[in-house]
Scaffold this motif. Structure first.
Motif, PDB file in Angstrom:
ATOM      1  N   PHE A   1      -8.901 -15.803   5.293  1.00 24.49           N
ATOM      2  CA  PHE A   1      -8.109 -14.619   4.975  1.00 24.49           C
ATOM      3  C   PHE A   1      -7.970 -14.493   3.463  1.00 24.49           C
ATOM      4  O   PHE A   1      -7.560 -15.431   2.777  1.00 24.49           O
ATOM      5  CB  PHE A   1      -6.721 -14.736   5.614  1.00 24.49           C
ATOM      6  N   TYR A   2      -8.330 -13.322   2.949  1.00 26.88           N
ATOM      7  CA  TYR A   2      -8.256 -13.090   1.510  1.00 26.88           C
ATOM      8  C   TYR A   2      -7.074 -12.221   1.098  1.00 26.88           C
ATOM      9  O   TYR A   2      -6.547 -12.353  -0.003  1.00 26.88           O
ATOM     10  CB  TYR A   2      -9.548 -12.412   1.023  1.00 26.88           C
ATOM     11  N   GLY A   3      -6.683 -11.314   1.938  1.00 25.71           N
ATOM     12  CA  GLY A   3      -5.618 -10.385   1.584  1.00 25.71           C
ATOM     13  C   GLY A   3      -5.601  -9.233   2.568  1.00 25.71           C
ATOM     14  O   GLY A   3      -6.186  -9.307   3.647  1.00 25.71           O
ATOM     15  N   ARG A   4      -4.955  -8.155   2.172  1.00 24.02           N
ATOM     16  CA  ARG A   4      -4.872  -7.002   3.072  1.00 24.02           C
ATOM     17  C   ARG A   4      -4.592  -5.731   2.286  1.00 24.02           C
ATOM     18  O   ARG A   4      -3.948  -5.752   1.236  1.00 24.02           O
ATOM     19  CB  ARG A   4      -3.766  -7.209   4.099  1.00 24.02           C
ATOM     20  N   PHE A   5      -5.113  -4.632   2.790  1.00 24.93           N
ATOM     21  CA  PHE A   5      -4.727  -3.326   2.294  1.00 24.93           C
ATOM     22  C   PHE A   5      -3.473  -2.909   3.055  1.00 24.93           C
ATOM     23  O   PHE A   5      -3.394  -3.058   4.272  1.00 24.93           O
ATOM     24  CB  PHE A   5      -5.836  -2.301   2.520  1.00 24.93           C
ATOM     25  N   MET A   6      -2.507  -2.378   2.331  1.00 20.09           N
ATOM     26  CA  MET A   6      -1.291  -1.842   2.947  1.00 20.09           C
ATOM     27  C   MET A   6      -1.372  -0.324   2.871  1.00 20.09           C
ATOM     28  O   MET A   6      -1.331   0.266   1.783  1.00 20.09           O
ATOM     29  CB  MET A   6      -0.045  -2.366   2.240  1.00 20.09           C
ATOM     30  N   LEU A   7      -1.544   0.282   4.034  1.00 25.52           N
ATOM     31  CA  LEU A   7      -1.756   1.723   4.130  1.00 25.52           C
ATOM     32  C   LEU A   7      -0.428   2.433   4.352  1.00 25.52           C
ATOM     33  O   LEU A   7       0.324   2.070   5.258  1.00 25.52           O
ATOM     34  CB  LEU A   7      -2.701   2.025   5.293  1.00 25.52           C
ATOM     35  N   VAL A  23       0.885   0.232   7.232  1.00 27.48           N
ATOM     36  CA  VAL A  23      -0.018  -0.379   8.207  1.00 27.48           C
ATOM     37  C   VAL A  23      -0.960  -1.309   7.438  1.00 27.48           C
ATOM     38  O   VAL A  23      -1.541  -0.910   6.426  1.00 27.48           O
ATOM     39  CB  VAL A  23      -0.842   0.689   8.951  1.00 27.48           C
ATOM     40  N   GLU A  24      -1.101  -2.532   7.928  1.00 25.41           N
ATOM     41  CA  GLU A  24      -1.975  -3.471   7.224  1.00 25.41           C
ATOM     42  C   GLU A  24      -3.401  -3.418   7.768  1.00 25.41           C
ATOM     43  O   GLU A  24      -3.619  -3.209   8.958  1.00 25.41           O
ATOM     44  CB  GLU A  24      -1.442  -4.897   7.336  1.00 25.41           C
ATOM     45  N   LEU A  25      -4.337  -3.619   6.864  1.00 22.10           N
ATOM     46  CA  LEU A  25      -5.746  -3.747   7.194  1.00 22.10           C
ATOM     47  C   LEU A  25      -6.210  -5.051   6.561  1.00 22.10           C
ATOM     48  O   LEU A  25      -6.395  -5.142   5.346  1.00 22.10           O
ATOM     49  CB  LEU A  25      -6.542  -2.554   6.661  1.00 22.10           C
ATOM     50  N   ARG A  26      -6.344  -6.072   7.391  1.00 23.63           N
ATOM     51  CA  ARG A  26      -6.601  -7.415   6.885  1.00 23.63           C
ATOM     52  C   ARG A  26      -8.046  -7.595   6.437  1.00 23.63           C
ATOM     53  O   ARG A  26      -8.961  -6.999   6.991  1.00 23.63           O
ATOM     54  CB  ARG A  26      -6.266  -8.448   7.963  1.00 23.63           C
ATOM     55  N   ILE A  27      -8.221  -8.459   5.443  1.00 30.61           N
ATOM     56  CA  ILE A  27      -9.536  -8.756   4.887  1.00 30.61           C
ATOM     57  C   ILE A  27      -9.876 -10.203   5.205  1.00 30.61           C
ATOM     58  O   ILE A  27      -9.281 -11.130   4.662  1.00 30.61           O
ATOM     59  CB  ILE A  27      -9.564  -8.536   3.354  1.00 30.61           C
ATOM     60  N   GLY A  31      -6.095  10.090   4.995  1.00 34.42           N
ATOM     61  CA  GLY A  31      -5.032  11.028   4.635  1.00 34.42           C
ATOM     62  C   GLY A  31      -3.720  10.327   4.316  1.00 34.42           C
ATOM     63  O   GLY A  31      -2.649  10.758   4.756  1.00 34.42           O
ATOM     64  N   LEU A  32      -3.794   9.233   3.533  1.00 35.50           N
ATOM     65  CA  LEU A  32      -2.619   8.414   3.250  1.00 35.50           C
ATOM     66  C   LEU A  32      -1.813   8.975   2.084  1.00 35.50           C
ATOM     67  O   LEU A  32      -2.330   9.675   1.213  1.00 35.50           O
ATOM     68  CB  LEU A  32      -3.051   6.985   2.911  1.00 35.50           C
ATOM     69  N   ARG A  33      -0.529   8.629   2.071  1.00 35.02           N
ATOM     70  CA  ARG A  33       0.296   8.927   0.902  1.00 35.02           C
ATOM     71  C   ARG A  33       0.010   7.942  -0.215  1.00 35.02           C
ATOM     72  O   ARG A  33       0.216   8.237  -1.397  1.00 35.02           O
ATOM     73  CB  ARG A  33       1.779   8.860   1.276  1.00 35.02           C
ATOM     74  N   GLY A  34      -0.436   6.768   0.164  1.00 33.96           N
ATOM     75  CA  GLY A  34      -0.746   5.751  -0.819  1.00 33.96           C
ATOM     76  C   GLY A  34      -1.376   4.543  -0.155  1.00 33.96           C
ATOM     77  O   GLY A  34      -1.382   4.415   1.065  1.00 33.96           O
TER      78      GLY A  34
END
Length: 244
Positions: A207-213, A197-201, A154-157
């Motif tokens: 470490f490759y990157g992260r989703f920023m929620l 909120v970060e979700l690390r990959i 339910g994120l804004r982006g």
């Protein structure tokens, strides 16, 4: 009162009361019971509390069990004094075992892979796994997972960042919890933090990157949804691991 907050309060109350209640019930039989058997019964109580409450409840239950074992089952009775070395060892082992087992039970409770019977959750995981195998570009997988995370939580982006870690935003962990400023953020009671909120990959320690929620204020995604989100992000790690 939020459901989880009420449940946690009940577990903490049980941590304080249950060991005493069970110990008191066994007092009439203490002449017939070995103290080691009493200790085992109390460990079972500690595990039961820890499996149904927060980590602090398990720790409190372990301490409570050790205290009442000392008070009611070691001579002299009704005194916090132990005269026999065997009883002292049993009390110490009860406390140590209770603490260890309670923490393991609490961790198992948190890390348990919930039986995902919701067809929607299963479909998300299945579709993403299939796309990971067939997509010719990792960007396709990333965009797919980004859209899935936005809908699921339910994120804004949601956006994806390659490269090194920058800053110290709240972090969605592999067990579905959120860590922020060195502390556990109670998502079930407070919802996601009102900032990215970060979700690390990671894959293979790399470490490759992260989703920023970007959470929607007031949204409280359940633990099952958060675990599915982590599972989807792991699919991106798999895709990146095979192409980079």
């Amino acid at each position: 009162m939020p459901r989880y907050l009420g449940k946690d309060r009940i577990a903490i109350l049980a941590a304080l009361v249950a060991p005493l209640a069970v110990s008191a019930a066994l007092v009439p039989f203490r002449s017939d019971l070995l103290n080691t058997n009493v200790a085992l019964v109390l460990v079972v109580i500690v595990v039961a509390v820890a499996a149904n409450g927060p980590r602090i409840a398990g720790a409190l239950a372990a301490v409570s069990a050790a205290v009442w074992f000392d008070f009611l089952f070691t001579q002299p009775y009704q005194r916090f004094t132990v005269t026999k070395s065997a009883d002292l060892q049993t009390a110490g082992l009860l406390l140590a075992a209770g603490l260890v087992v309670s923490q393991l039970a609490a961790r198992a409770r948190r890390l348990q892979v919930i039986a995902i019977t919701d067809a929607g959750y299963l479909a998300r995981i299945h579709d993403t796994a299939e796309l990971t195998q067939s997509a010719k570009s990792t960007d396709v997988v990333i965009d797919h997972v980004r859209a899935q995370l936005t809908d699921l939580l339910g994120l804004r982006g949601c956006r994806f960042e390659y490269g090194s870690l920058v800053g110290y935003p709240p972090r969605l962990e592999q067990d579905g919890t959120v860590a922020w400023r060195g502390r556990h953020w109670d998502v079930d009671r407070r919802g996601l933090p009102d900032e990215e909120v970060e979700l690390r990959i990671f894959s293979g320690g790399r470490f490759y990157g992260r989703f920023m929620l970007n959470p929607t204020p007031g949204t409280v995604p359940p633990l099952q949804a958060r675990l599915v989100a982590v599972t989807l992000a792991d699919q991106v790690a798999t895709a990146l691991d095979t192409t980079i």
